[in-house]
Design an enzyme around this catalytic site. Structure first.
Site, mmCIF file in Angstrom:
data_model
loop_
_atom_site.group_PDB
_atom_site.id
_atom_site.type_symbol
_atom_site.label_atom_id
_atom_site.label_comp_id
_atom_site.label_asym_id
_atom_site.label_seq_id
_atom_site.Cartn_x
_atom_site.Cartn_y
_atom_site.Cartn_z
ATOM 1 N N CYS A 163 28.574 -36.186 -28.952
ATOM 2 C CA CYS A 163 27.614 -37.204 -30.164
ATOM 3 C C CYS A 163 28.789 -37.685 -30.219
ATOM 4 C CB CYS A 163 26.512 -37.214 -30.090
ATOM 5 S SG CYS A 163 26.209 -38.557 -30.693
ATOM 6 N N MET A 207 23.082 -40.914 -21.223
ATOM 7 C CA MET A 207 23.250 -41.947 -21.423
ATOM 8 C C MET A 207 22.137 -42.135 -22.123
ATOM 9 S SD MET A 207 25.859 -43.868 -19.343
ATOM 10 C CE MET A 207 25.159 -43.482 -18.166
ATOM 11 N N LYS A 251 27.510 -29.647 -23.258
ATOM 12 C CA LYS A 251 28.395 -30.879 -22.898
ATOM 13 C C LYS A 251 29.478 -31.418 -24.211
ATOM 14 C CE LYS A 251 28.133 -35.442 -21.458
ATOM 15 N NZ LYS A 251 28.304 -36.682 -22.464
ATOM 16 N N GLY A 263 34.474 -38.441 -18.143
ATOM 17 C CA GLY A 263 35.329 -39.371 -18.560
ATOM 18 C C GLY A 263 36.628 -40.488 -17.761
ATOM 19 N N ASP A 264 35.450 -41.250 -17.239
ATOM 20 C CA ASP A 264 35.510 -41.933 -16.941
ATOM 21 C C ASP A 264 36.464 -42.362 -15.353
ATOM 22 O OD1 ASP A 264 36.816 -43.564 -18.988
ATOM 23 O OD2 ASP A 264 38.642 -43.817 -18.997
ATOM 24 N N ARG A 266 29.167 -44.009 -17.599
ATOM 25 C CA ARG A 266 29.246 -45.913 -17.258
ATOM 26 C C ARG A 266 29.754 -46.349 -15.865
ATOM 27 N NH1 ARG A 266 33.543 -46.561 -22.534
ATOM 28 N NH2 ARG A 266 33.801 -44.676 -20.647
ATOM 29 N N GLN A 287 18.102 -32.603 -22.245
ATOM 30 C CA GLN A 287 19.938 -32.478 -23.741
ATOM 31 C C GLN A 287 19.314 -32.842 -24.913
ATOM 32 O OE1 GLN A 287 22.523 -35.668 -24.790
ATOM 33 N NE2 GLN A 287 24.444 -33.902 -23.586
#
Ligand SMILES: Cc1cc2nc3c(=O)[nH]c(=O)nc-3n(C[C@H](O)[C@H](O)[C@H](O)COP(=O)(O)O)c2cc1C
Length: 345
Positions: free
Chosen positions: A116, A32, A155, A217-218, A241, A86
């Site tokens: 991205c 991130m 990714k 994702g989530d 996150r 990355q």
């Protein structure tokens, strides 16, 4: 078995392997930008339980020229292992040069960003815009592959937009050219960070590839980890996150994967983690002194960013976000946790 269920209860992956590197537990910290710098990764590793950490994405052009700012971003601790650096860009030769640079730094693997969504990155055909150019993807992975011996991973998102959800095809190309694991964030570039959850392209990619596929994702807790694993059959999970809100998420998911008792986190643990992060930011930004006009304010900015996710009490969060100085922010955090610990006693 439920129609959505691709895994039985005994088939949950405890670890996965990229070439000869075991990633255990099979849950890793997402890259991130502006978040997963050394200070944040040290916080996550001090808590423990993550299978692998990722640097922020780093422009291949800057890194291949050895520019200090980007080289610093590629730094990791001696005991940070496994760790991925990355890189991003759209010119095969520059990406290959950057990968060589990364290889000399000695991380576990190099990862190419094809996910991205930012306008700036996509405008130059980098990040998720690459997913619209399968031939370029092939050339990039082939050139980077030829340039380094390090394990190489990619990714990506599920596609560029709803009409081009082509992750299985792009991932297949990456595998053919030598990528050794693929991470897929279920959203398209068009979704950015919203959209209706659809993990079907992760499941399809799992069916088409022989290298590990990591679902992203989530994933924020055991329930969402279980849903991702069971609905896609993926080999591992990546958490972004969710780690800002709960840096213990790796321990929690890992304990569940190993069928161990749930992890308990006390207010004292949370206080120590949050304030420990602030100290790490202060040390990191003080070291960058020449480059930053006000390291203390920079550290405060990072602390606020984490606090926004980490603190679940609206009042203390607002107070921290309004703080003008580090001392003010610390005082709000201390009062909040004093009260929580008193209540718990
Ligand atoms: C602030 C922020 C910065 C990000 N920077 C990167 C990055 O540098 N490289 C990358 O591949 N993905 C990046 N991502 C995407 C995440 O790695 C991840 O794919 C996405 O957040 C979905 O996972 P999550 O729901 O667990 O957060 C970023 C996401 C956020 C929120």
């Amino acid at each position: 078995m439920h129609a959505n269920t691709r895994l039985g209860p005994r088939h949950l992956p405890v670890s996965y392997t990229v070439r000869d590197v075991e990633v255990c537990p099979a849950v890793v910290l997402a890259p991130m930008e502006g978040v997963t710098d050394l200070a944040f990764r040290r916080l996550v590793r001090s808590i423990g339980g993550t299978g692998m950490t990722w640097t922020e994405f780093i422009p291949s052009a800057g890194l291949s020229r050895g520019e200090e700012r980007w080289v610093q971003m590629a730094e990791f601790d001696d005991d940070e292992w496994p760790v991925a650096v990355q890189i991003y860009g759209n010119e095969p030769a520059l990406l290959a040069e950057a990968a060589r640079f990364v290889q000399d730094l000695g991380p576990t693997l190099v990862d190419i960003n094809m996910g991205c969504p930012s306008k700036k990155v996509c405008k130059n055909s980098g990040g998720s815009a690459l997913m619209k150019e399968p031939d370029l993807v092939r050339r990039i992975v082939a050139e980077v592959r030829a340039a380094v011996q390090l394990p190489l991973t990619v990714k990506m998102r599920s596609g560029f937009d709803a009409g081009q959800r082509n992750a299985p095809e792009i991932a297949r190309i990456c595998q053919e050219e030598g990528a050794e694991a693929i991470t897929i964030h279920w959203r398209t570039r068009e979704d950015r960070y919203s959209g209706e959850r659809a993990v079907d392209k992760i499941a399809e990619t799992v069916d088409r590839l022989s290298v590990p596929v990591i679902g992203n994702g989530d994933v924020v807790d055991v329930a969402s980890a279980e849903a991702m694993l069971r609905e896609t059959g993926c080999d591992g999970l990546m958490v972004g996150r969710g780690a800002m809100k709960d840096p213990w998420v790796f321990q929690k998911i890992g304990a569940w994967l190993r069928a161990e008792p749930p992890v308990v986190v006390t207010p004292a643990d949370r206080r120590a983690a949050l304030l420990g992060y602030l100290e790490r930011c202060r040390r990191q930004f003080a070291r960058d002194q020449g480059r930053r006009s006000n390291p203390e304010q920079a550290a405060l900015g990072r602390f606020k960013q984490l606090s926004k996710h980490f603190l679940d009490d609206d009042d203390v969060r607002t107070a921290v976000l309004r703080s003008q100085t580090v001392d003010q922010a610390v005082a709000h955090v201390q009062r909040h946790f004093d009260a929580l610990e008193e209540r718990a006693a």
